[in-house]
Design a protein around this motif. Sequence first.
Motif, short mmCIF file in Angstrom:
data_model
loop_
_atom_site.label_atom_id
_atom_site.label_comp_id
_atom_site.label_asym_id
_atom_site.label_seq_id
_atom_site.Cartn_x
_atom_site.Cartn_y
_atom_site.Cartn_z
N LYS A 119 0.87 -0.90 0.00
CA LYS A 119 0.07 0.05 -0.03
C LYS A 119 0.76 1.26 -0.27
CE LYS A 119 -4.03 2.11 2.26
NZ LYS A 119 -4.47 2.57 1.03
N LEU A 120 0.61 1.98 -1.26
CA LEU A 120 1.38 3.51 -0.99
C LEU A 120 0.88 4.44 -0.03
CD1 LEU A 120 3.34 5.21 -2.45
CD2 LEU A 120 1.78 5.79 -4.11
N LEU A 121 1.81 4.90 0.71
CA LEU A 121 1.26 5.80 1.87
C LEU A 121 1.50 7.13 1.44
CD1 LEU A 121 2.80 3.77 4.89
CD2 LEU A 121 0.65 3.69 4.02
N MET A 122 2.60 7.37 1.07
CA MET A 122 3.22 9.03 0.94
C MET A 122 4.10 9.14 -0.34
SD MET A 122 4.11 11.86 3.49
CE MET A 122 6.02 11.72 3.59
N VAL A 123 4.19 10.08 -0.64
CA VAL A 123 5.27 10.69 -1.99
C VAL A 123 5.66 11.85 -1.67
CG1 VAL A 123 3.43 11.48 -3.43
CG2 VAL A 123 5.50 10.23 -4.32
N GLU A 124 7.18 12.01 -1.96
CA GLU A 124 7.69 13.22 -1.74
C GLU A 124 8.58 13.67 -3.13
OE1 GLU A 124 10.31 13.63 1.32
OE2 GLU A 124 8.79 12.92 2.82
N PHE A 125 8.65 14.80 -3.41
CA PHE A 125 9.52 15.09 -4.67
C PHE A 125 10.59 16.08 -4.45
CE2 PHE A 125 5.00 14.77 -5.69
CZ PHE A 125 4.99 13.53 -6.49
N PRO A 166 9.05 32.15 1.49
CA PRO A 166 8.96 30.83 1.62
C PRO A 166 9.61 30.13 0.33
CG PRO A 166 6.97 31.63 1.31
CD PRO A 166 7.63 32.95 1.59
N VAL A 167 10.33 29.00 0.60
CA VAL A 167 10.73 28.35 -0.75
C VAL A 167 9.52 27.58 -1.27
CG1 VAL A 167 12.25 26.50 -1.68
CG2 VAL A 167 13.06 28.08 0.52
N ALA A 168 9.24 27.83 -2.70
CA ALA A 168 8.35 27.13 -3.50
C ALA A 168 8.52 25.60 -3.39
CB ALA A 168 8.35 27.53 -4.80
N PRO A 169 7.26 25.03 -3.29
CA PRO A 169 7.40 23.29 -3.40
C PRO A 169 7.81 22.84 -4.55
CG PRO A 169 4.76 23.93 -3.44
CD PRO A 169 5.86 25.44 -3.35
N ILE A 170 8.33 21.75 -4.76
CA ILE A 170 8.71 21.01 -5.74
C ILE A 170 7.14 20.20 -6.56
CG2 ILE A 170 10.27 19.26 -6.98
CD1 ILE A 170 11.65 21.51 -5.84
N ILE A 171 6.82 20.68 -7.61
CA ILE A 171 5.58 20.08 -8.11
C ILE A 171 6.02 19.51 -9.61
CG2 ILE A 171 3.28 20.35 -8.88
CD1 ILE A 171 3.72 20.90 -5.91
N PRO A 172 5.67 18.13 -9.77
CA PRO A 172 6.07 17.41 -10.96
C PRO A 172 5.14 17.85 -12.00
CG PRO A 172 4.78 15.78 -9.37
CD PRO A 172 5.28 17.08 -8.69
N SER A 223 -2.96 14.45 -3.72
CA SER A 223 -3.16 14.85 -2.44
C SER A 223 -1.90 15.46 -1.77
CB SER A 223 -3.66 13.64 -1.53
OG SER A 223 -5.01 13.33 -1.87
N ARG A 224 -0.91 14.84 -2.28
CA ARG A 224 0.55 15.34 -1.61
C ARG A 224 0.79 16.81 -2.33
NH1 ARG A 224 3.91 16.16 2.46
NH2 ARG A 224 6.12 16.39 1.47
N ILE A 225 0.45 16.75 -3.62
CA ILE A 225 0.65 18.33 -4.39
C ILE A 225 -0.14 19.23 -3.92
CG2 ILE A 225 0.21 19.45 -6.55
CD1 ILE A 225 1.23 16.58 -7.90
N LYS A 226 -1.53 18.93 -3.60
CA LYS A 226 -2.57 19.98 -2.97
C LYS A 226 -2.07 20.54 -1.88
CE LYS A 226 -7.32 20.32 -2.05
NZ LYS A 226 -8.54 20.09 -1.68
N SER A 227 -1.55 19.48 -0.74
CA SER A 227 -1.26 19.51 0.49
C SER A 227 0.15 20.91 0.51
CB SER A 227 -0.70 18.45 1.06
OG SER A 227 -0.21 18.43 2.56
N VAL A 228 0.92 20.53 -0.36
CA VAL A 228 2.34 21.41 -0.29
C VAL A 228 1.77 22.71 -0.74
CG1 VAL A 228 4.10 19.42 -0.06
CG2 VAL A 228 3.17 20.18 -2.34
N GLU A 229 1.09 22.67 -1.84
CA GLU A 229 0.60 23.98 -2.44
C GLU A 229 -0.26 24.82 -1.42
OE1 GLU A 229 -1.52 22.66 -5.93
OE2 GLU A 229 0.25 22.89 -7.24
N GLU A 230 -1.06 24.17 -0.67
CA GLU A 230 -2.11 24.77 0.25
C GLU A 230 -0.78 25.45 1.31
OE1 GLU A 230 -4.89 21.98 1.54
OE2 GLU A 230 -6.26 22.59 -0.03
N LYS A 231 0.14 24.47 1.80
CA LYS A 231 0.88 24.89 2.75
C LYS A 231 1.66 26.06 2.27
CE LYS A 231 1.39 23.44 6.94
NZ LYS A 231 0.77 23.99 7.88
N TYR A 232 2.36 26.16 1.10
CA TYR A 232 2.97 27.16 0.65
C TYR A 232 2.29 28.66 0.50
CZ TYR A 232 5.90 29.87 -2.96
OH TYR A 232 6.50 30.94 -3.65
#
Length: 165
Positions: free
Chosen positions: A53-59, A106-112, A141-150
Amino acid sequence: MIQSRYLFISREGKVVKIARPKDHKYKSVLRLAGEDVLEVILYYRNKDRKPHKLLMVEFDRFHLDSQGNYKQTEEDRKRAIHNFLSFGMVDLFEGAEVEDKPLPIPVAPIIPTSAEKRLLYDYINEKLPNFSDDAPYVVESRIKSVEEKYEEFKSMAKRSKKPSK
């Protein structure tokens, strides 16, 4: 047990599984020498010693040298944790005068890119079929989360630059 898998995705469309870095040093990937790559870290749970099961991803994104090497520098590590160090505790002190200077940018997130996501999904469908159903949800979900945090960090930085009354 939670495991991780490291991948490099090149701008030319190559997806390469790489060994986990040791002491922030990655093994050489000669076929990607001199290229900019997207690093993808997949965190997953095993079942019967197989990825289940995939739990999380980072870029992350960086450039490999002419020998296909990348060694994370102190500056790279600082960039990676800049937002946490600059904004991680600000909520605790909101409304209190902690410092008389504005927060840093802030440093912008890395988005694929869309193409990189498509390559990642193709890799998962082929090599990790157990993750196929969950992968789009986990990645988006990860992309949305880091964009919202940014956006939250940007808002905090803007508010901190306004002179207090």
